[in-house]
Design an enzyme around this catalytic site. Structure first.
Site, PDB file in Angstrom:
ATOM      1  CB  CYS A  83      -0.927   0.012   1.213  1.00  0.00           C
ATOM      2  SG  CYS A  83      -1.945   1.517   1.317  1.00  0.00           S
ATOM      3  CB  CYS A 231      -5.397   2.518  -5.369  1.00  0.00           C
ATOM      4  SG  CYS A 231      -4.581   0.899  -5.191  1.00  0.00           S
TER       5      CYS A 231
END
Length: 295
Positions: A83, A231
């Protein structure tokens, strides 16, 4: 008792990607007792908790030379290998507390090097090298060329979306090339494509428009999260996929609904560098009642 009960956390965001950072490195609990379970991760994400896209949990380092082993949870309790937006939040938190300007973390996706970016409010994460092999992404069946694969939404003779590029940036990504990323009902198509049988570990689904060779616009349905403002790994995957198709340069600006990221696919080692901001929102402690029903 949950390791998270009454434990401090920081609520942050990476260009709109909602992040909760928890540092368990100094916890009295060790081993499996210090690990966060999927049930605990879902409890944190509940309306009574601290809703997030990703929960970044710092655990004691397992490897010499690393600052921590970081486990990354999506808000459905599933674990992610990477992430980028969350890593920038962790880095900002750490740098402000320690004065460090460079650090290495271990994640399920491997080692990640991070450092202070070209401006005080920018942070760079080395996301590692992308993977293109069908077994590495992974896909359920063999595709020799993953620049495009046979996958579509809608009628065979008039598909709504088709022929995505696929790549792994520590987690699986499928990128559909479109002229307008806002012209599609991603909230409708996203869940269907995320859970398509071709993706045995599910996938992040991105709509991407190449504005020019230096600029790409995207929207992403994030695996285990849903429609997201940002993202980071999807931005990396899209930049790499566009360069593989020779439709964009290896250094591009990617615009997401929550903001912009600078992505560079470095030639000498194939590593992908992501640079962007990280915003602090507030600190708090988890209410033990959140975990009362968690076994």
């Amino acid at each position: 008792m949950s390791a998270l009960a009454n434990h401090a956390f920081a609520k942050m965001n990476g260009i709109g990607n909602e992040i909760v950072v928890v540092d368990l490195r100094d916890s009295d609990l060790r081993g499996s007792k210090a690990a966060v379970t999927p049930e605990e991760a879902r409890a944190v994400a509940s309306p009574a908790g601290v809703p997030y896209d990703q929960l970044m949990v710092l655990q004691p380092p397992r490897l010499s030379g690393t600052e921590a082993f970081i486990r990354i949870y999506n808000n459905d309790g599933s674990e992610a290998g990477a992430c980028g937006n969350g890593m920038r939040c962790v880095v900002r938190r750490l740098f402000e507390r320690t004065g460090q300007t460079a650090v290495t973390f271990e994640t399920r996706a491997g080692l990640l090097n991070c450092w202070q970016g070209p401006a005080p409010d920018l942070y760079t994460v080395d996301m590692g090298a992308p993977k293109f092999g069908w077994q590495d992404i992974p896909l359920a069946e063999e595709f020799r060329d993953t620049r495009y694969i046979e996958l579509q939404v809608g009628p065979i003779d008039a598909p709504v979306l088709h022929s995505p590029s696929v790549v792994s940036m520590g987690n699986p990504h499928a990128i559909f090339w479109v002229e307008d990323v806002n012209a599609y009902d991603l909230e409708r198509f996203g869940p269907l494509l995320e859970n398509h049988p071709i993706f045995p570990e599910r996938a992040n689904i991105t709509l991407a428009h190449i504005v020019d060779r230096d600029h790409i616009t995207i929207r992403t349905w994030e695996r285990g999260v849903g429609l997201t403002k940002a993202c980071g790994s999807a931005a990396c995957a899209t930049a790499v996929a566009a360069a593989r198709l020779k439709r964009a340069n290896r250094s591009v600006e990617v615009t997401l609904p929550g903001g912009k990221l600078a992505i560079e696919w470095r030639e000498h080692d194939d590593h992908v560098l992501m640079t962007g901001t990280a915003d602090f929102e507030y600190e708090g402690r988890f209410d033990p009642a959140l975990f009362a029903s968690v076994a």
